[in-house]
Scaffold this active site. Structure first.
Site, PDB file in Angstrom:
ATOM      1  N   GLY A  45     -11.824  -6.308  -3.929  1.00  0.00           N
ATOM      2  CA  GLY A  45     -12.971  -6.184  -3.032  1.00  0.00           C
ATOM      3  C   GLY A  45     -13.300  -4.723  -2.819  1.00  0.00           C
ATOM      4  O   GLY A  45     -12.484  -3.839  -3.129  1.00  0.00           O
ATOM      5  N   GLN A  50     -16.741   2.469   1.853  1.00  0.00           N
ATOM      6  CA  GLN A  50     -15.630   3.068   1.093  1.00  0.00           C
ATOM      7  C   GLN A  50     -16.149   4.020  -0.001  1.00  0.00           C
ATOM      8  O   GLN A  50     -15.390   4.832  -0.511  1.00  0.00           O
ATOM      9  CB  GLN A  50     -14.749   1.976   0.464  1.00  0.00           C
ATOM     10  CG  GLN A  50     -13.976   1.169   1.499  1.00  0.00           C
ATOM     11  CD  GLN A  50     -13.113   0.108   0.859  1.00  0.00           C
ATOM     12  OE1 GLN A  50     -13.598  -0.965   0.511  1.00  0.00           O
ATOM     13  NE2 GLN A  50     -11.840   0.395   0.691  1.00  0.00           N
ATOM     14  N   CYS A  95      -5.392  -1.687   0.698  1.00  0.00           N
ATOM     15  CA  CYS A  95      -6.749  -1.168   0.852  1.00  0.00           C
ATOM     16  C   CYS A  95      -6.901  -0.001  -0.113  1.00  0.00           C
ATOM     17  O   CYS A  95      -6.023   0.871  -0.159  1.00  0.00           O
ATOM     18  CB  CYS A  95      -6.983  -0.713   2.297  1.00  0.00           C
ATOM     19  SG  CYS A  95      -8.651  -0.099   2.583  1.00  0.00           S
ATOM     20  N   LEU A  96      -8.009   0.009  -0.844  1.00  0.00           N
ATOM     21  CA  LEU A  96      -8.196   1.083  -1.822  1.00  0.00           C
ATOM     22  C   LEU A  96      -8.402   2.430  -1.124  1.00  0.00           C
ATOM     23  O   LEU A  96      -8.239   3.469  -1.756  1.00  0.00           O
ATOM     24  CB  LEU A  96      -9.384   0.747  -2.733  1.00  0.00           C
ATOM     25  CG  LEU A  96      -9.184  -0.528  -3.580  1.00  0.00           C
ATOM     26  CD1 LEU A  96     -10.447  -0.843  -4.376  1.00  0.00           C
ATOM     27  CD2 LEU A  96      -7.982  -0.397  -4.513  1.00  0.00           C
ATOM     28  N   HIS A 137     -11.505  -8.877   5.281  1.00  0.00           N
ATOM     29  CA  HIS A 137     -11.104  -7.461   5.211  1.00  0.00           C
ATOM     30  C   HIS A 137     -12.343  -6.593   4.923  1.00  0.00           C
ATOM     31  O   HIS A 137     -12.528  -5.538   5.540  1.00  0.00           O
ATOM     32  CB  HIS A 137     -10.041  -7.329   4.102  1.00  0.00           C
ATOM     33  CG  HIS A 137      -9.608  -5.942   3.765  1.00  0.00           C
ATOM     34  ND1 HIS A 137      -8.319  -5.485   3.980  1.00  0.00           N
ATOM     35  CD2 HIS A 137     -10.258  -4.907   3.180  1.00  0.00           C
ATOM     36  CE1 HIS A 137      -8.222  -4.238   3.556  1.00  0.00           C
ATOM     37  NE2 HIS A 137      -9.383  -3.859   3.061  1.00  0.00           N
ATOM     38  N   GLU A 138     -13.200  -7.053   3.992  1.00  0.00           N
ATOM     39  CA  GLU A 138     -14.384  -6.255   3.626  1.00  0.00           C
ATOM     40  C   GLU A 138     -15.409  -6.232   4.768  1.00  0.00           C
ATOM     41  O   GLU A 138     -16.024  -5.197   5.025  1.00  0.00           O
ATOM     42  CB  GLU A 138     -15.036  -6.795   2.346  1.00  0.00           C
ATOM     43  CG  GLU A 138     -14.133  -6.828   1.122  1.00  0.00           C
ATOM     44  CD  GLU A 138     -13.401  -5.542   0.841  1.00  0.00           C
ATOM     45  OE1 GLU A 138     -13.915  -4.464   1.206  1.00  0.00           O
ATOM     46  OE2 GLU A 138     -12.286  -5.601   0.295  1.00  0.00           O
ATOM     47  N   HIS A 141     -14.521  -3.682   7.199  1.00  0.00           N
ATOM     48  CA  HIS A 141     -14.930  -2.322   6.811  1.00  0.00           C
ATOM     49  C   HIS A 141     -16.335  -2.016   7.331  1.00  0.00           C
ATOM     50  O   HIS A 141     -16.625  -0.889   7.718  1.00  0.00           O
ATOM     51  CB  HIS A 141     -14.936  -2.175   5.286  1.00  0.00           C
ATOM     52  CG  HIS A 141     -13.617  -1.775   4.676  1.00  0.00           C
ATOM     53  ND1 HIS A 141     -12.975  -0.606   4.997  1.00  0.00           N
ATOM     54  CD2 HIS A 141     -12.845  -2.383   3.734  1.00  0.00           C
ATOM     55  CE1 HIS A 141     -11.854  -0.515   4.286  1.00  0.00           C
ATOM     56  NE2 HIS A 141     -11.737  -1.581   3.514  1.00  0.00           N
TER      57      HIS A 141
HETATM   58  O1  K1U Z   1     -11.201  -3.193   0.582  1.00  0.00           O
HETATM   59  C1  K1U Z   1     -10.395  -2.771  -0.211  1.00  0.00           C
HETATM   60  O2  K1U Z   1      -9.888  -1.688  -0.019  1.00  0.00           O
HETATM   61  C2  K1U Z   1      -9.998  -3.574  -1.427  1.00  0.00           C
HETATM   62  C3  K1U Z   1      -8.709  -4.344  -1.225  1.00  0.00           C
HETATM   63  C4  K1U Z   1      -9.069  -5.751  -0.767  1.00  0.00           C
HETATM   64  C5  K1U Z   1      -7.958  -6.609  -0.246  1.00  0.00           C
HETATM   65  C6  K1U Z   1      -6.808  -6.836  -0.938  1.00  0.00           C
HETATM   66  C7  K1U Z   1      -5.828  -7.655  -0.433  1.00  0.00           C
HETATM   67  C8  K1U Z   1      -5.999  -8.275   0.755  1.00  0.00           C
HETATM   68  C9  K1U Z   1      -7.138  -8.023   1.452  1.00  0.00           C
HETATM   69  C10 K1U Z   1      -8.115  -7.200   0.948  1.00  0.00           C
HETATM   70  C11 K1U Z   1      -7.965  -4.381  -2.543  1.00  0.00           C
HETATM   71  O3  K1U Z   1      -8.458  -4.844  -3.508  1.00  0.00           O
HETATM   72  S1  K1U Z   1      -6.375  -3.702  -2.575  1.00  0.00           S
HETATM   73  C12 K1U Z   1      -5.825  -4.016  -4.249  1.00  0.00           C
HETATM   74  C13 K1U Z   1      -5.385  -5.413  -4.487  1.00  0.00           C
HETATM   75  O4  K1U Z   1      -5.106  -6.113  -3.548  1.00  0.00           O
HETATM   76  C14 K1U Z   1      -5.290  -5.954  -5.848  1.00  0.00           C
HETATM   77  C15 K1U Z   1      -5.455  -5.171  -6.950  1.00  0.00           C
HETATM   78  C16 K1U Z   1      -5.365  -5.724  -8.217  1.00  0.00           C
HETATM   79  C17 K1U Z   1      -5.095  -7.044  -8.383  1.00  0.00           C
HETATM   80  C18 K1U Z   1      -4.913  -7.821  -7.270  1.00  0.00           C
HETATM   81  C19 K1U Z   1      -5.006  -7.292  -6.003  1.00  0.00           C
HETATM   82 ZN    ZN Z   2     -10.042  -1.942   2.377  1.00  0.00          ZN
END
Ligand code: K1U
Ligand code: ZN
Length: 175
Positions: A45, A50, A95-96, A137-138, A141
């Site tokens: 996401g 972001q 979270c990225l 989560h998004e 944000h």
């Molecule tokens: O919003 C963001 O920063 C993105 C975030 C979203 C998220 C992940 C997990 C739970 C809630 C929200 C991410 O994508 S973090 C990376 C991640 O979870 C992932 C990366 C590659 C494959 C699978 C998952």
């Molecule tokens: Zn995030």
């Protein structure tokens, strides 16, 4: 085009984002750029703040690998949770904007979400599992809320201090 992802702490990640009144080509380009940025990260996401844009736009694709089926990128303009289940789910969120830090967050397990697609068509769908977690989560944000805000102050402080250090190191490397 991939865009740089802002890292916590950054004042732009604490702002409430404005609704999009007009779905212009600029918004469609932003959504395409956000999907490219999200897949490259990799992530499931990404929210417009972001990448430094304070508008109510998110992208999600919770199909993690080809084994789970074909990719399902969704861009949501002005997304809203319309209904949330009483039943909750705990997921270890990342979270990225806060790389390498993870924590358990409890949220409703199932949510009905309403949004506009990139043609301006209103959509509604029920999401479960990782999709429900990620969309909540998004949407957080867009309200300037991070998963850290669900944690105890001490853990939040510890992660924020580590992120401040990481940002100082990155700034030194870049100079
Ligand atoms: O919003 C963001 O920063 C993105 C975030 C979203 C998220 C992940 C997990 C739970 C809630 C929200 C991410 O994508 S973090 C990376 C991640 O979870 C992932 C990366 C590659 C494959 C699978 C998952
Ligand atoms: Zn995030």
């Amino acid at each position: 085009m991939k865009r740089p992802i802002l890292l916590h702490p950054d004042p732009r990640l604490k702002k409430t984002c404005a609704p999009l009144d007009d779905i212009s080509d600029e918004v469609r380009v932003l959504a395409a750029d956000m999907l490219e940025t999200m897949y490259a990260a990799p992530g499931v996401g990404l929210a417009a703040p972001q990448v430094g844009v304070l508008s109510r736009l998110i992208v999600v694709d919770c199909v993690k690998s080809e084994e789970d089926g074909p990719a399902r990128p969704i861009a949501m303009v002005n997304p809203e949770v319309l209904q949330a289940s009483d039943e909750t789910n705990v997921y270890e969120e990342g979270c990225l904007s806060i790389p390498d830090h993870f924590a358990d967050v409890t949220r409703p397990k199932v949510v009905k979400v309403g949004w506009l697609d990139l043609d301006g068509t209103p959509r509604e769908e029920e999401f479960d599992g990782l999709w429900a977690t990620c969309i909540q989560h998004e949407i957080d944000h867009l309200e300037g809320k991070l998963f850290l805000d669900y944690l105890r102050p001490l853990k939040r402080q510890m992660i924020t201090r580590k992120m401040q250090k990481l940002k100082r190191e990155k700034a030194r490397e870049a100079s």
